[in-house]
Design a protein around this motif. Structure first.
Motif, PDB file in Angstrom:
ATOM      1  N   LEU A 594       0.767  -1.197   0.036  1.00 57.83           N
ATOM      2  CA  LEU A 594       0.191  -0.128  -0.294  1.00 57.83           C
ATOM      3  C   LEU A 594       0.840   1.178   0.183  1.00 57.83           C
ATOM      4  O   LEU A 594       0.464   2.287  -1.206  1.00 57.83           O
ATOM      5  CB  LEU A 594      -1.071   0.039   1.449  1.00 57.83           C
ATOM      6  N   LEU A 595       2.054   1.404   1.186  1.00 61.90           N
ATOM      7  CA  LEU A 595       2.712   2.137   1.313  1.00 61.90           C
ATOM      8  C   LEU A 595       3.505   2.474  -1.033  1.00 61.90           C
ATOM      9  O   LEU A 595       3.404   3.675  -1.130  1.00 61.90           O
ATOM     10  CB  LEU A 595       3.544   2.611   1.946  1.00 61.90           C
ATOM     11  N   CYS A 596       4.058   1.644  -0.808  1.00 60.67           N
ATOM     12  CA  CYS A 596       4.671   1.576  -3.270  1.00 60.67           C
ATOM     13  C   CYS A 596       3.446   1.685  -3.402  1.00 60.67           C
ATOM     14  O   CYS A 596       3.356   2.995  -4.064  1.00 60.67           O
ATOM     15  CB  CYS A 596       4.596   0.356  -3.008  1.00 60.67           C
ATOM     16  N   LEU A 597       1.575   1.412  -3.357  1.00 60.52           N
ATOM     17  CA  LEU A 597       1.357   2.235  -4.054  1.00 60.52           C
ATOM     18  C   LEU A 597       1.132   3.667  -4.113  1.00 60.52           C
ATOM     19  O   LEU A 597       0.719   4.735  -5.288  1.00 60.52           O
ATOM     20  CB  LEU A 597      -0.578   0.885  -3.733  1.00 60.52           C
ATOM     21  N   LEU A 598       0.976   4.098  -2.847  1.00 63.70           N
ATOM     22  CA  LEU A 598       1.232   5.279  -3.074  1.00 63.70           C
ATOM     23  C   LEU A 598       1.923   6.479  -3.192  1.00 63.70           C
ATOM     24  O   LEU A 598       1.919   7.565  -4.289  1.00 63.70           O
ATOM     25  CB  LEU A 598       0.305   6.035  -0.946  1.00 63.70           C
ATOM     26  N   VAL A 599       3.173   5.808  -3.435  1.00 63.30           N
ATOM     27  CA  VAL A 599       4.333   6.386  -3.996  1.00 63.30           C
ATOM     28  C   VAL A 599       4.201   6.306  -5.442  1.00 63.30           C
ATOM     29  O   VAL A 599       3.992   7.819  -6.279  1.00 63.30           O
ATOM     30  CB  VAL A 599       5.741   5.336  -3.448  1.00 63.30           C
ATOM     31  N   ILE A 600       3.774   5.043  -6.072  1.00 67.77           N
ATOM     32  CA  ILE A 600       3.216   5.258  -7.563  1.00 67.77           C
ATOM     33  C   ILE A 600       2.451   6.356  -7.926  1.00 67.77           C
ATOM     34  O   ILE A 600       2.199   6.677  -9.110  1.00 67.77           O
ATOM     35  CB  ILE A 600       3.345   3.526  -7.693  1.00 67.77           C
ATOM     36  N   ALA A 601       1.438   6.080  -6.969  1.00 69.80           N
ATOM     37  CA  ALA A 601      -0.157   7.031  -7.904  1.00 69.80           C
ATOM     38  C   ALA A 601       0.644   8.878  -7.015  1.00 69.80           C
ATOM     39  O   ALA A 601       0.175   9.344  -8.143  1.00 69.80           O
ATOM     40  CB  ALA A 601      -1.156   7.456  -6.410  1.00 69.80           C
ATOM     41  N   PHE A 602       1.559   9.200  -6.625  1.00 76.13           N
ATOM     42  CA  PHE A 602       1.627  10.629  -6.616  1.00 76.13           C
ATOM     43  C   PHE A 602       2.905  10.200  -7.164  1.00 76.13           C
ATOM     44  O   PHE A 602       3.244  11.860  -6.839  1.00 76.13           O
ATOM     45  CB  PHE A 602       1.592  10.646  -5.109  1.00 76.13           C
ATOM     46  N   VAL A 603       3.488   9.707  -7.484  1.00 74.98           N
ATOM     47  CA  VAL A 603       5.132  10.344  -8.420  1.00 74.98           C
ATOM     48  C   VAL A 603       4.541   9.858  -9.945  1.00 74.98           C
ATOM     49  O   VAL A 603       4.648   7.918 -10.365  1.00 74.98           O
ATOM     50  CB  VAL A 603       6.049   9.747  -7.933  1.00 74.98           C
ATOM     51  N   PRO A 604       3.468  10.823 -10.811  1.00 76.16           N
ATOM     52  CA  PRO A 604       3.189   9.748 -12.295  1.00 76.16           C
ATOM     53  C   PRO A 604       4.806   9.471 -12.983  1.00 76.16           C
ATOM     54  O   PRO A 604       4.619   8.299 -13.675  1.00 76.16           O
ATOM     55  CB  PRO A 604       2.793  10.697 -11.877  1.00 76.16           C
ATOM     56  N   ALA A 605       6.052  10.168 -12.640  1.00 75.31           N
ATOM     57  CA  ALA A 605       6.789   9.242 -13.580  1.00 75.31           C
ATOM     58  C   ALA A 605       7.026   7.834 -13.572  1.00 75.31           C
ATOM     59  O   ALA A 605       7.362   7.233 -14.621  1.00 75.31           O
ATOM     60  CB  ALA A 605       7.877  10.739 -13.335  1.00 75.31           C
ATOM     61  N   ILE A 606       7.016   7.320 -12.189  1.00 68.15           N
ATOM     62  CA  ILE A 606       7.164   5.852 -12.508  1.00 68.15           C
ATOM     63  C   ILE A 606       6.429   4.867 -13.029  1.00 68.15           C
ATOM     64  O   ILE A 606       7.046   4.357 -13.687  1.00 68.15           O
ATOM     65  CB  ILE A 606       6.983   5.104 -10.945  1.00 68.15           C
ATOM     66  N   SER A 607       5.381   5.807 -13.338  1.00 65.08           N
ATOM     67  CA  SER A 607       4.285   4.885 -14.548  1.00 65.08           C
ATOM     68  C   SER A 607       4.486   5.969 -15.935  1.00 65.08           C
ATOM     69  O   SER A 607       3.969   4.762 -17.326  1.00 65.08           O
ATOM     70  CB  SER A 607       2.908   5.002 -14.408  1.00 65.08           C
ATOM     71  N   THR A 608       4.471   6.857 -15.923  1.00 65.05           N
ATOM     72  CA  THR A 608       4.830   7.655 -16.820  1.00 65.05           C
ATOM     73  C   THR A 608       5.733   7.080 -18.038  1.00 65.05           C
ATOM     74  O   THR A 608       6.292   7.469 -18.905  1.00 65.05           O
ATOM     75  CB  THR A 608       4.244   8.796 -17.078  1.00 65.05           C
ATOM     76  N   ALA A 609       7.393   7.437 -17.496  1.00 65.86           N
ATOM     77  CA  ALA A 609       8.601   7.712 -17.841  1.00 65.86           C
ATOM     78  C   ALA A 609       8.556   5.735 -19.269  1.00 65.86           C
ATOM     79  O   ALA A 609       9.149   6.512 -20.001  1.00 65.86           O
ATOM     80  CB  ALA A 609       9.562   7.577 -16.448  1.00 65.86           C
ATOM     81  N   LEU A 610       8.380   5.126 -18.877  1.00 71.19           N
ATOM     82  CA  LEU A 610       8.452   4.209 -19.848  1.00 71.19           C
ATOM     83  C   LEU A 610       7.542   3.798 -20.950  1.00 71.19           C
ATOM     84  O   LEU A 610       8.186   4.090 -22.516  1.00 71.19           O
ATOM     85  CB  LEU A 610       9.021   2.607 -19.248  1.00 71.19           C
ATOM     86  N   PRO A 611       6.613   4.610 -21.231  1.00 77.48           N
ATOM     87  CA  PRO A 611       5.752   4.227 -21.943  1.00 77.48           C
ATOM     88  C   PRO A 611       6.058   6.077 -23.100  1.00 77.48           C
ATOM     89  O   PRO A 611       5.611   5.756 -24.639  1.00 77.48           O
ATOM     90  CB  PRO A 611       4.343   5.004 -21.996  1.00 77.48           C
ATOM     91  N   ARG A 612       6.273   7.094 -22.113  1.00 81.04           N
ATOM     92  CA  ARG A 612       6.731   7.908 -23.173  1.00 81.04           C
ATOM     93  C   ARG A 612       7.907   7.773 -23.832  1.00 81.04           C
ATOM     94  O   ARG A 612       7.989   8.200 -24.548  1.00 81.04           O
ATOM     95  CB  ARG A 612       6.720   9.159 -22.194  1.00 81.04           C
ATOM     96  N   ALA A 613       8.381   6.952 -23.230  1.00 79.19           N
ATOM     97  CA  ALA A 613       9.914   7.075 -23.788  1.00 79.19           C
ATOM     98  C   ALA A 613       9.787   5.972 -25.036  1.00 79.19           C
ATOM     99  O   ALA A 613      10.702   6.114 -26.355  1.00 79.19           O
ATOM    100  CB  ALA A 613      11.253   6.113 -22.598  1.00 79.19           C
ATOM    101  N   LEU A 614       9.273   5.240 -25.320  1.00 81.27           N
ATOM    102  CA  LEU A 614       8.014   4.040 -26.127  1.00 81.27           C
ATOM    103  C   LEU A 614       7.969   4.554 -27.398  1.00 81.27           C
ATOM    104  O   LEU A 614       7.795   3.841 -28.188  1.00 81.27           O
ATOM    105  CB  LEU A 614       8.197   2.958 -26.070  1.00 81.27           C
ATOM    106  N   GLY A 615       7.325   5.834 -26.939  1.00 76.69           N
ATOM    107  CA  GLY A 615       6.132   5.969 -27.855  1.00 76.69           C
ATOM    108  C   GLY A 615       4.791   5.993 -27.462  1.00 76.69           C
ATOM    109  O   GLY A 615       4.173   6.399 -28.780  1.00 76.69           O
ATOM    110  N   TYR A 616       4.390   5.465 -26.370  1.00 77.19           N
ATOM    111  CA  TYR A 616       3.004   5.283 -26.326  1.00 77.19           C
ATOM    112  C   TYR A 616       2.024   6.327 -25.537  1.00 77.19           C
ATOM    113  O   TYR A 616       3.119   7.537 -25.550  1.00 77.19           O
ATOM    114  CB  TYR A 616       3.318   4.020 -25.107  1.00 77.19           C
TER     115      TYR A 616
END
Length: 616
Positions: A594-616
């Motif tokens: 749950l702590l990890c989820l809160l970090v993921i939720a409020f640090v969007p770059a963790i989820s968006t960095a790879l998709p943006r780098a690969l053109g999604y």
């Protein structure tokens, strides 16, 4: 309202019917696999796409799903919330179970009748490629007819006293409503209210989730009185009549084939040799195994079964607490929710119209963060495993590497297919299944015709179970849309976020998915709440891929959270451990996630960095 007493254990009629249902479901799945693979090869090698392939594949999937769901019902594999029913006195529990078995029979019969009627009504109509529409509805109706027979046998296996009590209780409830409606129609709750009340009563009464969802939609249709029953069957078919969803049975098939062909055992054993002797080594192996298997099979319960069947006995032999081992197994399954090709990512991409490839990439770093957190915790709290005196003779390391190389070849195929655009998620899953068959039968020589056939039956049954829930959830989602529930929820969440900020919307979304993920099966929670919440998130400026990952992880936390989480019950069954032994350790693991989820939720770059780098 739990449904027990599997039909496979008796009955001169139902036992052959179950074998027939298994056979039909497996043959339709095989035919689907052939159609998809041949279509891709013709398109790629000869630039000659088969126009009717998608329509045929979808129709075969609908038929396979309903026959598979019928087999699952006959074997009492349907998931339901039994926590509250188990607290009732024995006599009351028997009555509630009888009511549940009766309601399952009624729902299955209603689906069968209206699916066959829909086939008759669409006779002469064709799809875009010219295939008859009734080819979708008649197999669906036949599968539901088998389901009705199995449900009726489960009901009739009860004592005459329990059957009569169930019939009487159901008749009294229906009679009270009709009398109320006749004497004071203005005071009767709305059809939408009755639908929700009926849903939660039957759900907490132990009715299998798919049937609780379907019954909720039927309550609205029956009370409202303006919608024809064929709409219900049409919406159920529409819920799974999509080429994208074919990835679900194919990836589930990959998981079962890996277990049958020895690939999973080799890979786990290699991990045990590599890190099993370090501090907390066996637990580290469990987390790493879930990371690898979720990246191959896509099926959460197939992953849990493959890993748990090897490592839980190993934990017992090394004198570890089996309850703690099962708790870590369940927590690892939560961590792996966003590792592609997870089925829930596919379902969310389908219902929310998101790029499935983008979701796959977006889930990698969040899963990596959670896996790292679990591994660090395992090392900190772990001990060096005690030597096992009665260990079996070990396989040479050279023999284990073949399984590892084959497994990584499968992972490479999945990601290479997405990145190059060679094939869609469904087509990649089909070739992954063919790859697993070839490796098991030719390379390892451990996959016989009999074990392959058994894998197809298991896959058709398990995917039928999942897709029946998807179909039922679609029928309920259709009713909710008619009631403008999505619009009302969207307006409420927007107004709340407008006054308190986007952070509150994100927290509320996490809470909703955790709660509903524990009550519903994961697919149903995502189908209902994904389309409700995602448009609001986009309006608030939240990246949809990021929000989708947050939803899937939240749902996973609920799915494996005590006391209602159905995934936790599944893990306990696989590990043969009472759920009471897992509650204390799993709360610690889930708190960390749950702590990890809160970090993921409020640090969007963790989820968006790879998709943006690969053109999604």
């Amino acid at each position: 309202m739990s449904v027990a007493a599997p039909a496979s254990s008796g009955g001169r009629i139902t036992a052959p019917l179950l074998r027939l249902s298994d056979t039909v479901a497996a043959i339709l799945l095989v035919a689907d696999l052939v159609v998809v693979c041949v279509s891709v090869l013709l398109r790629f090698l000869f630039n000659a796409p088969v126009e009717w392939a998608d329509d045929v594949a979808r129709g075969l999937m609908v038929g396979s799903s309903f026959f598979g769901a019928a087999s699952a019902l006959a074997r009492a594999e349907n998931l339901g919330v039994a926590f509250f029913v188990d607290m009732l006195p024995v006599a009351a529990r028997r009555v509630v179970d009888s009511i549940g078995a009766l309601l399952v029979t009624v729902v299955a019969a209603y689906v069968a009748f209206n699916a066959i009627k829909m086939g008759w009504l669409t006779t002469g109509q064709t799809s875009g490629s010219g295939l008859p529409l009734e080819w979708t509805f008649y197999p669906m109706g036949a599968g539901a007819l088998f389901m009705t027979v199995f449900a009726a046998e489960i009901f009739c296996k009860r004592s005459v006293r329990d059957m009569m009590a169930g019939l009487l209780a159901t008749a009294v409830i229906a009679g009270l409503y009709l009398a109320w409606d006749f004497l004071s129609p203005d005071s009767v709750p709305s059809s939408g209210t009755l639908m929700l009340v009926g849903f939660f009563i039957t759900l907490f009464g132990g009715l299998p989730i798919g049937f609780a969802l379907a019954l909720a939609a039927l309550i609205f249709i029956w009370v409202e009185g303006t919608l024809p029953g064929v709409i219900f069957a049409q919406q159920m078919a529409r819920g799974i009549d999509n080429f994208v969803l074919l990835a679900i049975p194919f990836f589930i098939l990959v998981g079962y084939l890996m277990e049958a062909n020895g690939m999973s055992v080799r890979l786990i054993e290699l991990l045990q040799r590599a890190v099993g002797r370090m501090r907390g080594g066996l637990n580290v192996v469990m987390v790493m195994s879930m990371v690898l298997f979720s990246g191959i099979s896509g099926s959460k319960m197939a992953d849990v079964a493959a890993v748990g069947s090897v490592l839980i006995p190993a934990a017992r032999r090394s004198r570890q607490n089996p309850g703690s081992a099962v708790a870590l197994l369940a927590a690892s399954a939560v961590m792996a929710e966003t590792i592609p090709p997870c089925i829930n990512l596919i379902i969310l991409g389908f219902v929310a119209n998101l790029s499935i490839g983008g979701l796959f990439v977006a889930g990698l770093l969040p899963a990596g963060l959670m896996a790292l957190a679990l591994i660090v915790l395992c090392i900190i709290l772990g001990k060096r495993p005690e030597p096992v005196e009665d260990a079996e003779p070990q396989v040479p390391v050279s023999g284990l590497w073949s399984g590892a190389i084959a497994s990584f070849g499968l992972i490479f195929m999945i990601f290479f297919g997405f990145k190059t655009g060679f094939a869609t998620a469904t087509e990649i899953s089909a070739f992954a299944a063919v790859y697993a068959i070839v490796i098991g039968s030719i390379v390892f020589r451990e996959l016989s015709f009999k074990t392959a056939a058994h894998s197809f039956v298991q896959s058709a049954t398990r995917s039928g179970l999942v897709l029946f829930i998807v179909a039922a959830a679609q029928s309920l989602a259709f009713i909710l849309t008619l009631q403008q529930v999505p619009h009302a929820v969207g307006d409420f969440m927007l107004s709340l976020s407008g006054s308190h900020g986007v952070w509150l919307f994100m927290l509320l979304s996490i809470v909703v998915l955790i709660v509903m993920g524990s009550v519903l099966e994961g697919a149903a929670a995502l189908i209902i709440f994904g389309p409700l919440l995602l448009p609001v998130a986009v309006k608030l400026g939240i990246d949809p891929l990021h929000f989708g990952v947050v939803l899937v992880i939240s749902m996973g936390l609920g799915l494996f959270a005590p006391p209602l989480g159905l995934g936790l019950y599944g893990a306990c069954l696989i590990g043969n451990v009472p759920i009471e032994q897992t509650i204390k350790p799993i709360l610690g693991y889930l708190g960390l996630l749950l702590l990890c989820l809160l970090v993921i939720a409020f640090v969007p770059a963790i989820s968006t960095a790879l998709p943006r780098a690969l053109g999604y």
